[in-house]
Motif scaffolding. Structure first.
Motif, PDB file in Angstrom:
ATOM      1  N   UNK A  49      59.644 -31.913  26.761  1.00 55.07           N
ATOM      2  CA  UNK A  49      60.832 -31.533  27.538  1.00 55.07           C
ATOM      3  C   UNK A  49      60.609 -30.206  28.249  1.00 55.07           C
ATOM      4  N   UNK A  50      59.936 -29.269  27.585  1.00 57.38           N
ATOM      5  CA  UNK A  50      59.616 -27.982  28.221  1.00 57.38           C
ATOM      6  C   UNK A  50      58.689 -28.191  29.415  1.00 57.38           C
ATOM      7  N   UNK A  51      57.652 -29.017  29.228  1.00 56.92           N
ATOM      8  CA  UNK A  51      56.722 -29.297  30.328  1.00 56.92           C
ATOM      9  C   UNK A  51      57.443 -29.936  31.514  1.00 56.92           C
ATOM     10  N   UNK A  52      58.343 -30.900  31.235  1.00 60.31           N
ATOM     11  CA  UNK A  52      59.060 -31.572  32.321  1.00 60.31           C
ATOM     12  C   UNK A  52      59.998 -30.608  33.045  1.00 60.31           C
ATOM     13  N   UNK A  53      60.629 -29.706  32.293  1.00 59.31           N
ATOM     14  CA  UNK A  53      61.577 -28.770  32.903  1.00 59.31           C
ATOM     15  C   UNK A  53      60.881 -27.778  33.816  1.00 59.31           C
TER      16      UNK A  53
END
Length: 409
Positions: A49-53
């Motif tokens: 989720x951090x990478x996608x954000x």
């Protein structure tokens, strides 16, 4: 004007090379920003989720497919076979959201769940390896069972919107719109973080540069006018001593003796101009020895020129010769020397800002390195590269202004 336009156009490939080099180096050396910020014990779903954000789930430079944290590389022999289907169950660390995926297998049984109602479903996809499949909007893939792949390791990848849907292209597009990204540490736009740090840095570095240059040139003129005298030798010895003392020693000695013991200056903070007096004095004194020796050598190169003897033969006073003639003709090497320090006016003095608690770009850069805030670090590096190139152009223009014999072509 043609020369300036030509030099500015030459900056484009140089700046692009700096962008590519710094972008790749920070990703290779810096590691995963998600793991640094969230910790290595964070779940794969939180890391994804951090990478996608922040856009770290895209390819680095270019590519249609990118690795995801749901699986990674899994050895084929570690997979468990499902008795009811005879397929190998992939150990997904989190459910796959809607999107396009690819796995190096020829058959995939996908276990689906609808996000709104929780209804379950299955889909069997056959085809040549690697196999591409899609998860519809509103659904997630909770399980993946595959037919044994021919490759020794199983790879699961997510599809991108195009070949140039990469981190680097996205970064270039953002830069073209004046967006340096989002600071992970400050939770603010990088441009705002840099704007807040430029003021304190300039308040510290401009007095250091101006004061150091003025005092250094004055002492160098004095040494050149009285070359070989006791004064000249005393200044040279003092300059050598100043150069021999480590920068950290100056900082610690100044803080302990002048701020802590004598209480002449504030020790820490940035509340008024009084908090800058001690770091400015330390900055000037620590670099004075190097400056004086360079300026003295540049001035002495002019002292023995024929025009000086001509002026002396005409009865011109020594002070007028040194200031009006010798100093003026010594300005080209002096300007070159000073121009090397101009970019640091904006990027800040890392050592002084860290020791005295000044919230400038130097301390911002140091904190960004410690917290792996790559967006801020990249912005500071790019800013420094641009400033160096612009200062070089301005320095060349100054050459033509100082010396009429210089022609810009």
């Amino acid at each position: 004007k043609r020369y300036i336009v030509k030099r500015l156009l030459e900056m484009i490939p140089t700046t692009f090379g700096v962008l590519v080099l710094t972008f790749v180096l920070f990703h290779v050396v810096g590691g995963s920003p998600a793991e640094v910020v969230l910790g290595k014990n964070a779940s794969s779903e939180a890391l994804a989720a951090f990478d996608a954000r922040h856009g770290y789930d895209r390819p680095l430079l270019a590519g249609r497919w990118s690795r995801i944290r749901a699986l990674g590389d899994v050895p084929r022999e570690t997979l468990a076979r499902r008795p009811e289907s005879g397929l190998l169950r992939l150990p997904l660390t989190y459910s796959l959201p809607a999107g396009l995926y690819r796995v190096n297998a020829g058959r995939v049984l996908i276990g689906l769940r609808e996000s709104a109602t929780g209804a379950a479903d299955e889909a069997l996809v056959d085809g040549p390896a690697p196999l591409t499949f899609a998860v519809r909007e509103g659904w997630t893939a909770v399980t993946l069972d595959i037919e044994g792949p021919s490759a020794p390791r199983v790879r699961l990848e997510k599809g991108n919107r195009g070949l140039l849907d990469s981190q680097f292209v996205h970064y270039l597009t953002s830069l073209a719109h004046g967006d340096f990204g989002l600071s992970i540490e400050h939770r603010l736009p990088v441009a705002q973080v840099l704007r807040e740090g430029v003021g304190p840095s300039l308040a510290l570095t401009i007095p250091i540069l101006a004061g150091g240059t003025l005092v250094g040139v004055m002492l160098a003129l004095l040494c050149a006018a009285w070359r070989g005298s006791v004064t000249d030798r005393a200044v040279l010895i003092l300059s050598t001593v100043l150069m021999s003392v480590n920068y950290v020693v100056w900082v610690l000695a100044g803080q302990f003796l002048l701020a802590f013991k004598a209480r002449l200056f504030p020790l820490w903070g940035f509340e008024s101009a009084a908090y800058l007096v001690l770091p400015v004095l330390i900055g000037i004194v620590s670099g004075l020895g190097r400056d004086v020796r360079f300026y003295r050598a540049a001035i002495l190169d002019e002292v023995f020129k024929p025009y000086v003897r001509t002026a002396q033969a005409k009865g011109v006073s020594g002070a007028r010769i040194m200031v009006r003639h010798v100093l003026r003709n010594s300005l080209i090497p002096i300007v070159t020397y000073v121009s090397l320090s101009v970019p640091f006016l904006f990027t800040g003095s890392l050592m002084l800002e860290s020791f005295f608690g000044i919230p400038g770009l130097g301390s911002v850069s140091l904190n960004a390195i410690h917290s792996s805030d790559m967006a801020v670090v990249r912005a500071v590096v790019i800013l420094g590269a641009l400033l160096y190139q612009l200062v070089n152009v301005a320095t060349d223009v100054c050459y033509a202004w100082l010396d009429p014999r210089v022609r810009l072509r």
